[in-house]
Design a protein around this motif. Structure first.
Motif, PDB file in Angstrom:
ATOM      1  N   LEU A  18     -57.347 107.797  69.453  1.00  0.00           N
ATOM      2  CA  LEU A  18     -57.384 109.212  69.697  1.00  0.00           C
ATOM      3  C   LEU A  18     -57.092 109.750  71.116  1.00  0.00           C
ATOM      4  O   LEU A  18     -56.705 108.627  71.986  1.00  0.00           O
ATOM      5  N   THR A  22     -60.054 113.804  73.397  1.00  0.00           N
ATOM      6  CA  THR A  22     -61.241 113.641  72.338  1.00  0.00           C
ATOM      7  C   THR A  22     -61.972 112.402  72.730  1.00  0.00           C
ATOM      8  O   THR A  22     -63.215 112.730  72.704  1.00  0.00           O
ATOM      9  N   LEU A  87     -65.333 115.496  65.631  1.00  0.00           N
ATOM     10  CA  LEU A  87     -64.415 115.352  66.781  1.00  0.00           C
ATOM     11  C   LEU A  87     -63.208 114.599  66.541  1.00  0.00           C
ATOM     12  O   LEU A  87     -62.237 114.992  66.890  1.00  0.00           O
TER      13      LEU A  87
END
Length: 209
Positions: A18, A22, A87
């Motif tokens: 990620l 994030t 997310l």
């Protein structure tokens, strides 16, 4: 080890890559849970490390088994697993279904603060909720019983290709045996959660015709 490092290590163990932005949002989400928890009792967990492991990592550990771009999180509570999934997969459209008003208010606040444009909050009981387009995956960590889950939420899965996904602890032998027709067990995946020794499983259920 600080929480950011624990998060990075856990994501690496899960094989989830990620961007820093994030990861910062995931930490912000944990902070929001802790802040609201003082008043609204969103979770019995109080320690940030335990919330990270038992809620966030637990939610993200199922990623390899979730397919399709339209997801509904039934009985979302504090937004688990729906918010972590939304997310890390911004291309998914995620509906958080939560009938408890106070929890739904928290979810709305989290959606605003985390700028989750791919998330919709629905404050309604699952048996009363209808969606014109249906969902690829109907998921829950909140239902204690598989039979109740499929009876109440089965109508939300897209006909022909939708699946129900139930997050469980130990292998649920008894519940699997009591699954009512026409629902069929498609698979039961053991799930490894970084930092958690307890057994976890994901039950994938195919709605019958």
């Amino acid at each position: 080890m600080n929480l950011a490092m624990q998060l990075a290590d856990g994501l690496a163990a899960l094989g989830v890559s990620l961007p820093d932005e994030t990861q910062a949002c995931l930490l912000q989400y944990l902070a929001l849970i802790r802040k609201w928890n003082r008043v609204h009792n969103l979770t019995a967990m109080r320690e940030p490390e335990m919330i990270l492991i038992r809620h966030l990592f637990d939610s993200l550990a199922i990623l390899p088994h979730i397919a399709g771009s339209r997801i509904v999180d039934v009985g979302s509570g504090a937004g688990l697993p729906g918010i972590p999934l939304a997310l890390v997969r911004p291309e998914w459209q995620v509906v958080l279904l939560e009938s408890n008003h106070k929890k739904a208010v928290f979810l709305q606040q989290a959606r605003i603060e985390l700028k989750l444009n791919n998330v919709e909050i629905v404050a309604e009981r699952v048996e009363n909720f209808r969606s014109a387009s249906g969902f690829d995956t109907v998921i829950s960590r909140a239902f204690s019983d598989l039979a109740d889950f499929v009876k109440l939420a089965g109508h939300l899965a897209i006909e022909g290709g939708g699946r129900l996904a139930a997050m469980k602890g130990v292998y649920p032998h008894e519940e699997l045996a009591q699954l009512p027709p026409p629902f069929v067990i498609e698979n039961v995946f053991p799930v490894v959660v970084p930092g958690l020794e307890a057994k976890r499983h994901l039950v994938m259920i195919k709605p019958g015709v």
